[in-house]
Design a protein around this motif. Structure first.
Motif, mmCIF file in Angstrom:
data_model
loop_
_atom_site.group_PDB
_atom_site.id
_atom_site.type_symbol
_atom_site.label_atom_id
_atom_site.label_comp_id
_atom_site.label_asym_id
_atom_site.label_seq_id
_atom_site.Cartn_x
_atom_site.Cartn_y
_atom_site.Cartn_z
ATOM 1 N N UNK A 1 24.097 37.018 37.640
ATOM 2 C CA UNK A 1 25.244 37.539 37.678
ATOM 3 C C UNK A 1 26.187 37.086 36.357
ATOM 4 N N UNK A 2 27.460 37.779 36.351
ATOM 5 C CA UNK A 2 28.196 37.199 35.147
ATOM 6 C C UNK A 2 28.104 35.820 34.921
ATOM 7 N N UNK A 3 28.060 34.907 36.093
ATOM 8 C CA UNK A 3 28.268 33.473 35.641
ATOM 9 C C UNK A 3 26.817 32.762 35.670
ATOM 10 N N UNK A 4 25.781 33.491 36.151
ATOM 11 C CA UNK A 4 24.640 32.825 36.172
ATOM 12 C C UNK A 4 24.418 31.888 37.283
ATOM 13 N N UNK A 5 23.497 31.282 37.242
ATOM 14 C CA UNK A 5 23.219 30.245 38.591
ATOM 15 C C UNK A 5 24.430 29.315 38.924
ATOM 16 N N UNK A 6 24.758 29.744 40.413
ATOM 17 C CA UNK A 6 25.682 29.036 41.093
ATOM 18 C C UNK A 6 26.858 29.820 41.046
ATOM 19 N N UNK A 7 27.098 30.887 40.298
ATOM 20 C CA UNK A 7 28.098 31.805 40.599
ATOM 21 C C UNK A 7 28.038 32.746 41.778
ATOM 22 N N UNK A 8 28.931 33.400 42.182
ATOM 23 C CA UNK A 8 29.228 34.124 43.447
ATOM 24 C C UNK A 8 29.506 35.509 43.218
ATOM 25 N N UNK A 9 28.848 36.292 43.995
ATOM 26 C CA UNK A 9 29.139 37.783 44.108
ATOM 27 C C UNK A 9 30.114 38.145 45.277
ATOM 28 N N UNK A 10 31.343 38.652 45.068
ATOM 29 C CA UNK A 10 32.182 38.886 46.124
ATOM 30 C C UNK A 10 31.839 40.272 46.872
ATOM 31 N N UNK A 11 31.857 40.364 47.893
ATOM 32 C CA UNK A 11 31.672 41.414 48.651
ATOM 33 C C UNK A 11 32.685 41.747 49.460
ATOM 34 N N UNK A 12 33.178 43.039 49.974
ATOM 35 C CA UNK A 12 34.154 43.147 50.884
ATOM 36 C C UNK A 12 33.690 44.572 51.984
ATOM 37 N N UNK A 13 34.381 44.719 52.966
ATOM 38 C CA UNK A 13 33.999 45.643 53.982
ATOM 39 C C UNK A 13 34.389 47.098 53.140
ATOM 40 N N UNK A 14 33.688 48.014 53.288
ATOM 41 C CA UNK A 14 34.007 49.461 52.950
ATOM 42 C C UNK A 14 34.900 50.049 53.781
ATOM 43 N N UNK A 15 36.145 50.738 53.291
ATOM 44 C CA UNK A 15 37.244 51.118 54.280
ATOM 45 C C UNK A 15 36.304 52.310 55.093
ATOM 46 N N UNK A 16 36.509 52.221 56.281
ATOM 47 C CA UNK A 16 35.878 53.299 57.131
ATOM 48 C C UNK A 16 34.425 53.337 57.439
ATOM 49 N N UNK A 17 33.857 52.319 56.961
ATOM 50 C CA UNK A 17 32.279 51.955 57.289
ATOM 51 C C UNK A 17 32.246 50.574 57.105
ATOM 52 N N UNK A 18 32.176 49.717 58.136
ATOM 53 C CA UNK A 18 32.063 48.376 58.185
ATOM 54 C C UNK A 18 30.655 47.806 58.191
ATOM 55 N N UNK A 19 29.825 48.805 58.154
ATOM 56 C CA UNK A 19 28.413 48.589 58.020
ATOM 57 C C UNK A 19 27.842 48.327 56.623
ATOM 58 N N UNK A 20 28.700 48.709 55.862
ATOM 59 C CA UNK A 20 28.393 48.400 54.326
ATOM 60 C C UNK A 20 29.672 47.760 53.478
ATOM 61 N N UNK A 21 29.267 46.792 52.892
ATOM 62 C CA UNK A 21 30.188 46.082 52.185
ATOM 63 C C UNK A 21 30.069 46.188 50.743
ATOM 64 N N UNK A 22 31.121 46.501 49.875
ATOM 65 C CA UNK A 22 30.838 46.824 48.527
ATOM 66 C C UNK A 22 31.143 45.712 47.676
ATOM 67 N N UNK A 23 30.451 45.655 46.334
ATOM 68 C CA UNK A 23 30.637 44.659 45.547
ATOM 69 C C UNK A 23 32.070 44.688 44.957
ATOM 70 N N UNK A 24 32.898 43.649 44.758
ATOM 71 C CA UNK A 24 34.132 43.493 44.312
ATOM 72 C C UNK A 24 34.318 42.587 43.018
ATOM 73 N N UNK A 25 32.960 42.500 42.613
ATOM 74 C CA UNK A 25 32.826 41.524 41.186
ATOM 75 C C UNK A 25 32.222 40.179 41.350
ATOM 76 N N UNK A 26 32.058 39.527 40.400
ATOM 77 C CA UNK A 26 31.317 38.089 40.224
ATOM 78 C C UNK A 26 32.558 37.157 40.109
ATOM 79 N N UNK A 27 32.524 35.955 40.582
ATOM 80 C CA UNK A 27 33.232 34.895 40.430
ATOM 81 C C UNK A 27 32.468 33.641 39.964
ATOM 82 N N UNK A 28 33.242 32.565 39.274
ATOM 83 C CA UNK A 28 32.522 31.314 38.900
ATOM 84 C C UNK A 28 32.307 30.449 40.036
#
Length: 74
Positions: free
Chosen positions: A47-74
């Motif tokens: 990902x953007x921050x390489x090993x140890x980085x995190x991917x941020x996922x949040x519930x999709x409005x109206x479809x809680x069975x799918x979570x959308x990527x919200x960006x990468x964080x260190x």
């Protein structure tokens, strides 16, 4: 791929959409509604921050069975 659906006990798995974990399924068994609403910061080796980085996922409005990527964080 497993289709994200409630289990008979009302527990869930969710599909991750977008980002480096696109298409993977996250087991949220035992997570409260509030915990699921808060999304998740998941370890992502690629990902953007390489090993140890995190991917941020949040519930999709109206479809809680799918979570959308919200960006990468260190």
């Amino acid at each position: 791929m497993t289709t994200p659906t409630p289990t008979p006990a009302g527990l869930y798995v969710v599909e991750l959409v977008g980002g480096v974990l696109d298409g993977q399924v996250l087991d949220v068994t035992g997570w409260s509604e509030d915990e699921r609403a808060g999304g998740a910061l998941l370890i992502a080796e690629v990902g953007l921050y390489g090993p140890g980085g995190r991917a941020d996922y949040v519930q999709r409005p109206g479809d809680p069975a799918r979570w959308d990527w919200n960006g990468d964080v260190p």
